[in-house]
Design an enzyme around this catalytic site. Sequence first.
Site, mmCIF file in Angstrom:
data_model
loop_
_atom_site.group_PDB
_atom_site.id
_atom_site.type_symbol
_atom_site.label_atom_id
_atom_site.label_comp_id
_atom_site.label_asym_id
_atom_site.label_seq_id
_atom_site.Cartn_x
_atom_site.Cartn_y
_atom_site.Cartn_z
ATOM 1 N N HIS A 39 64.872 36.695 94.512
ATOM 2 C CA HIS A 39 65.910 36.159 95.387
ATOM 3 C C HIS A 39 66.786 35.185 94.605
ATOM 4 O O HIS A 39 66.449 34.778 93.501
ATOM 5 C CB HIS A 39 65.273 35.359 96.538
ATOM 6 C CG HIS A 39 64.282 36.101 97.352
ATOM 7 N ND1 HIS A 39 64.606 36.737 98.526
ATOM 8 C CD2 HIS A 39 62.942 36.293 97.196
ATOM 9 C CE1 HIS A 39 63.525 37.282 99.060
ATOM 10 N NE2 HIS A 39 62.504 37.026 98.258
ATOM 11 N N GLU A 121 62.165 32.907 94.099
ATOM 12 C CA GLU A 121 63.543 32.438 94.249
ATOM 13 C C GLU A 121 64.034 31.899 92.914
ATOM 14 O O GLU A 121 63.332 31.138 92.253
ATOM 15 C CB GLU A 121 63.620 31.306 95.279
ATOM 16 C CG GLU A 121 63.332 31.721 96.698
ATOM 17 C CD GLU A 121 64.528 32.320 97.429
ATOM 18 O OE1 GLU A 121 65.611 32.474 96.812
ATOM 19 O OE2 GLU A 121 64.359 32.628 98.621
ATOM 20 N N HIS A 157 66.138 41.185 96.491
ATOM 21 C CA HIS A 157 66.208 41.148 97.955
ATOM 22 C C HIS A 157 67.202 42.204 98.424
ATOM 23 O O HIS A 157 67.015 42.838 99.463
ATOM 24 C CB HIS A 157 66.637 39.744 98.393
ATOM 25 C CG HIS A 157 66.231 39.393 99.781
ATOM 26 N ND1 HIS A 157 66.531 38.189 100.343
ATOM 27 C CD2 HIS A 157 65.542 40.069 100.733
ATOM 28 C CE1 HIS A 157 66.067 38.134 101.573
ATOM 29 N NE2 HIS A 157 65.458 39.265 101.832
ATOM 30 N N ASP A 167 71.313 39.251 97.469
ATOM 31 C CA ASP A 167 70.793 38.542 96.290
ATOM 32 C C ASP A 167 69.713 39.336 95.554
ATOM 33 O O ASP A 167 69.053 40.160 96.180
ATOM 34 C CB ASP A 167 70.266 37.156 96.707
ATOM 35 C CG ASP A 167 69.150 37.194 97.739
ATOM 36 O OD1 ASP A 167 69.317 37.865 98.778
ATOM 37 O OD2 ASP A 167 68.106 36.560 97.518
#
Length: 192
Positions: A39, A121, A157, A167
Site C-alpha cells: 500500500h 504500507e 492494493h 495504490d
Amino acid sequence: MSEHDRSWTEGWYAAARHIDSPNHGPRPEGVSVDLVVIHAISLPPGIYGGDAIEKLFTNQLDGDAHPYFDTLRGLEVSAHFLIQRDGRCTQFVSTERRAWHAGRSCWQDRPNCNDYSIGIELEGLDGDTFEPAQYTQLATLIRDLSTQYPITAAVGHEHIAPGRKPDPGPGFDWARLSNLLLESPVKIVPRS
C-alpha cells in the site's frame, strides 16, 4: 543486520519497531498466509514525516488537527507494517493476526484478502515515487516474511481492489522490487 535481528516471536519481527494497533482480529482457521499486499499512505496526503499514520492505526488521530483528518474520523484500520521514507520499519499487528488493511478485495478468485495476506504500507502517495531505502527495506521484509510463511506473491492494493484503490500507484517501481528479490520464491505482480 544479523539473522538474529530478523527473528520472529509470535508474529512480531525483531527488526521492526513495535506499536500495537487495536485494529486486528483472528485469521480464519486453516488459512495459509501466502500474499503480501503493498500500500501507500501519507497523512495528510503528500505530507511525509510526523506521527499521523501511527495515530490513525492506533485510533488516536485527532480529526480536528487537519481538515483531511476529519474524513478519517471513526475509521478503524491497520496494516502489519509501515516503511517510512528513510526505510525505518514499524510493525502494528502480529503477522499471526488479521490486520485491517485490504478492505473489500479479491486475489485469484479468493475474496477477503485480509484473511490470508500481510499488509505493508509505504509512506508515500500513489502517483509519487518512493525512496531507495524503502525498496531495500521492503525487499528485506518480504524475504524475511517468506522464511515464516509460504508467500507466493507480492501485489499492490490496486491489484486486489481495482477501481476502488490506486495504490501504490504508477510511481512504484515493480521492476526494481523484482530485481531486489531475484533469488526469492515470491512472484512480483507488476502494475497492469
